[in-house]
Write an enzyme that holds these catalytic residues in place. Sequence first.
Site, PDB file in Angstrom:
ATOM      1  N   GLN B 239     -51.987 -18.857  -0.197  1.00 25.19           N
ATOM      2  CA  GLN B 239     -53.121 -19.279  -1.012  1.00 25.19           C
ATOM      3  C   GLN B 239     -54.266 -19.781  -0.133  1.00 25.19           C
ATOM      4  O   GLN B 239     -55.367 -19.992  -0.633  1.00 25.19           O
ATOM      5  CB  GLN B 239     -52.702 -20.374  -2.004  1.00 25.19           C
ATOM      6  N   ARG B 386     -50.582 -25.416 -11.098  1.00 26.40           N
ATOM      7  CA  ARG B 386     -51.700 -25.097 -11.981  1.00 26.40           C
ATOM      8  C   ARG B 386     -52.510 -26.327 -12.361  1.00 26.40           C
ATOM      9  O   ARG B 386     -52.837 -26.559 -13.521  1.00 26.40           O
ATOM     10  CB  ARG B 386     -51.230 -24.395 -13.248  1.00 26.40           C
ATOM     11  N   CYS B 387     -52.807 -27.140 -11.355  1.00 29.01           N
ATOM     12  CA  CYS B 387     -53.703 -28.266 -11.617  1.00 29.01           C
ATOM     13  C   CYS B 387     -54.269 -28.680 -10.286  1.00 29.01           C
ATOM     14  O   CYS B 387     -53.781 -28.299  -9.251  1.00 29.01           O
ATOM     15  CB  CYS B 387     -52.956 -29.447 -12.231  1.00 29.01           C
ATOM     16  N   GLU B 762     -57.211 -24.291 -14.388  1.00 29.87           N
ATOM     17  CA  GLU B 762     -56.116 -25.251 -14.509  1.00 29.87           C
ATOM     18  C   GLU B 762     -56.260 -26.198 -15.686  1.00 29.87           C
ATOM     19  O   GLU B 762     -55.286 -26.804 -16.120  1.00 29.87           O
ATOM     20  CB  GLU B 762     -56.013 -26.009 -13.204  1.00 29.87           C
TER      21      GLU B 762
END
Lengths: 284, 808
Positions: B239, B386-387, B762
Amino acid sequence: MIPAAFEYYRPQDMAGVFAILQEHGDDARVMAGGHSLIPMMKLRMADVPHLIDLQDVGGMSDVTIVSHEVRIGAMVTQADIIDNTELTAVVPILREAALQIADPQVRYMGTVGGNIANGDPGNDMPGLMQCMDATFTLVGPNGERGVQARDFYEAAYITAREDDEILTAVTIPLHSGGYAYEKQKRKIGDYATAAAAVQITKDNGSCASAAIAMTNLSDTPVYSEAAGVALVGGTLDDTSLKASVAAMLNDIDPTEDNRGPIAFKKHVAGVILRRAIERAWSRT
Amino acid sequence: MKDEVTREERIDNLKGMGCSRKRVEDARFTQGKGNYVDDIKLDGMLFGDFVRSPYAHARIKSIDTAAALKVPGVLAVLTAADLEPLGLHWMPTLAGDKQMVLADGKVLFQGQEVAYVVAEDRYAAADGIEAVEVDYEELTVLVNPFESLQSDIILREDLVAEDGSIPAGAHGPRKHHNHIFTWDAGDKLPTEEVIANAEVVAEESMYYHRTHPCPLETCGCVASMDKVNGKLTLWGTFQAPHAIRTVVSLISGIEEHNIRVVSPDIGGGFGNKVGAYPGYVCSVVASIVTGKPVKWIEDRMDNLMTTAFARDYHMTGKISATKDGKITGLKCHVTADHGGFDACADPTKFPAGFMNICTGSYDIPTAYLEVDGVYTNKAPGGVSYRCSFRVTEAVYFIERMIEVLAIELNMDSAELRRINFIKKEQFPYTAALGWEYDSGDYHTAWDKALKTVDYDGLRAEQTKRVEDFKAGKTRTLMGIGLSFFTEIVGAGPVKNCDILGLGMFDSCEIRIHPTGSAIARLGTISQGQGHATTFAQILASEIGLPADSITVEEGDTDTAPYGLGTYGSRSTPVAGAATAMAGRKIRAKAQMIAAYLLEVHDNDVEFDVDRFIVKGAPEKFKTMKEIAFAAYNQAIPGIEPGLEAVSYYDPPNMTYPFGAYVCVMDIDVDTGVTEIRRFYALDDCGTRINPMIIEGQVHGGLTEALAVALGQEIAYDDMGNCKTGTLMDFFLPTAWEVPNYETDFTVTPSPHHPIGAKGVGESPHVGGVPCFSNAVQDAFRPFGNRHTNMPHDHWRIWKMANELGLHD
Ligand SMILES: Cc1cc2nc3c(=O)[nH]c(=O)nc-3n(C[C@H](O)[C@H](O)[C@H](O)COP(=O)(O)OP(=O)(O)OC[C@H]3O[C@@H](n4cnc5c(N)ncnc54)[C@H](O)[C@@H]3O)c2cc1C
């Protein structure tokens, strides 16, 4: 998730299957759809040095319907069951149950025979077959025999089938009356938290006969004769439903796992059975 | 020249910002033409895989590799002893700790990497793994962080001095040998005083369970050392490819120009692919040793059991208010279970991420947060699933505390939220725990949400349902879940955000081709977010060339400008800003070229959609296409040929997207089965670049929120065995379990972002988890439920009902 090395065989007939089974004994195993066996091999929980694929052995993929029974070949897939409208017309509970097994991908591969022979208490077909009083046809090197579904399961993964026998077909007597297959699961593709198969007949407004079997609530499927008896003669009022549930709870023996603790499973088993009986009764 | 297309048509032709342009990535993904790491096949490529510990805590007495080396196809087996001379048996973590690459004398979690088998193919590697004999001596396992903090058992001997004292860690003094750090924010004493003297105080403890991002594609890499030119190429599911390049260089000693890191197509990340894993290090070493490319790909169980988990926060809160519901203070303590190594992926100065956003969307004058990190015998990680960094935990905490306070006050929680929201005119708003919220209009969003779902009608229906339930007419309860969240994304300003010393700016480089098409390269990397679609749209609007004529490329460190990658919803806030800024540099040069071509002064032309026009005489213009051609092919006095720009963007602040969610749920009290009847999600992510992609992101984030709230967990037994290592037990919802989502929006642009965009990937997860959970808890509120921990799977909901006496 890679299985140990194995030899792959694809015999064309039953004689070929027996020859390999005889030669390798315990080291050989047959495979139907492979959707229980292959995951076990990948997890290295099953070691199968000689894998015999049954796909090319003919004669096990027919569904024959006669006046009082149906005969389903062991290699008929769960998807075939769902698609077979003639079969559904005479044994509708089969389709209702098959639709609740796994997901479409698995059902295209998974077979009735594999589901029954596997001996995993989580499989849905065994309880269903017990409810319908099916007979399993086993063929071995010394010939053929029939075993009642209700006598077939001994413990998890241990059945009345001998290692050198092949399950070729199941024979199901035709039932009249109402039916239901009720299953609670956590998500699509999951095995049952609890499932109930019910066949029921009505005579003059009261229950004439009832057969009840439960799935994934013991180390084998549970045919609860007492749960059925508790309903016979009554009009399925609250008292008889409670009696039936109580009788069933006596027969099951769930264990704790990720689906939940024992008390929860028992409670859900009772709720699911009650719903199954009510639905079956409404269909009589 | 007569212009035949209207201005509207010219705008449409660009497919710029605000248009639901179809995703350009999808043609290849839907046709099986994606190129993922496992699709990479190189000549002579070998496979590596791990022998993993079956125990959660054990000493390693010996490792015998002789039998494994005899397995046909096995070439080498690496152990810590082989890596030690290279100094690579341990590696630094992103959190300032270090982690064993291969077990160095002991193992600290089940599944830990013990030896690395290199073979001709993955089948031989698997057989080789079976043949490695490891002699373990089992040690007492600590899976509970509170017990760990009391225990005499030392998990990390390497972090205890010879005299038994406990040296400070990367984030300051440590209180106990199994303690990692204490981190705090806010004012302790004033907060305690406010709470002690408050009219009303609500107190609650909650456990935000451990879960896992579980991307569809697991982690993996291919390392290829070219011994002739000395260049290492590393393809992987990264990522943050540039950060990986720098880290690889720092730990291997290979100069950075000799390392090329490539992130090809990535099948989802959600935070799982931010960190550095032993698989990367071992593959690089194996390639250097063998001179051949080496591939390592996790299977599903490896991924779930060993690479970065998320959450695992034990949170205790106190919230105080006046009798009429005005919040006066908030206190939060967290015991954070980090597992065997501290491998959280957070900016260096924030060992608990942005947990200090836990005052949420409310004007809370005084607050204090304290977090203790603890070692246990569980897998390392602690990433932002996802945040943005720990924001899901923070928002869950405050949105539960609001509900608990509402119970304490006997008040409707929608109203309690309304009277405490930060008001529109208070922005920019500095929260008690330090953050400066850039913009917001919470009341408008909240009112719109409640009106759309007919909140009062729902409450009336719920009251009726409770009556029916009590009268024995139904066994199904109804829950109304509310949540209002404020995210903090776009890390971040280099002045307070870095990872391993790398400033968290991002970048974009644009090259316009002579015929008027372009390529833009960024320091980020899409894992499914659709960057190739949206960044081209930003540029289309900025430089007036059609999005369809702009290629967006990311992920190759040899060509892309340096950037910190994609996670924490930072791509649009940071790289999106860089893209706009680089586009503006292009436009500035284009303006000079246009003025020259039109024979007027620079200030006499202005930009109009896809061209520069002479002010007041729009029939006199040069299109960007014409300008691009001239830039390369016409000698223009005082202007260099070419049309290129690069921008490195260091954001002045974070962005603060927000949203209002409502969930309506029916719950079968007897079986614990839930049915989501309605889910309404209003998101305000500032300027909207591509509404269709926003909607897709919202659907995805909500689905992962549903998963976490209703069943998804990484659970361990007392022996530290992971009980949820396969997708049979780890809940990954399918279309079957997912309800219909209604999406809605308001637009409150970010005042400091060049295009006003805030990031959205997110938000739905952050806001969704408390919303689903609140729906479950709300259904049982009339029967005395205050707080019950997630996940709300069937048996736990049943237990909730059972404990409240709802089963006879
Ligand atoms: C994700 C997933 C979810 C699933 N969910 C469910 C579910 O909800 N309910 C459910 O019931 N099942 C479920 N299953 C199992 C699935 O239905 C299997 O396909 C089935 O249990 C076995 O059928 P098979 O044909 O695949 O058998 P195989 O896997 O090929 O064989 C299973 C076992 O039976 C033996 N065997 C197979 N055929 C014969 C034969 N003719 N004679 C003798 N022995 C034989 C094999 O040797 C083996 O030991 C699931 C499977 C998966 C992968």
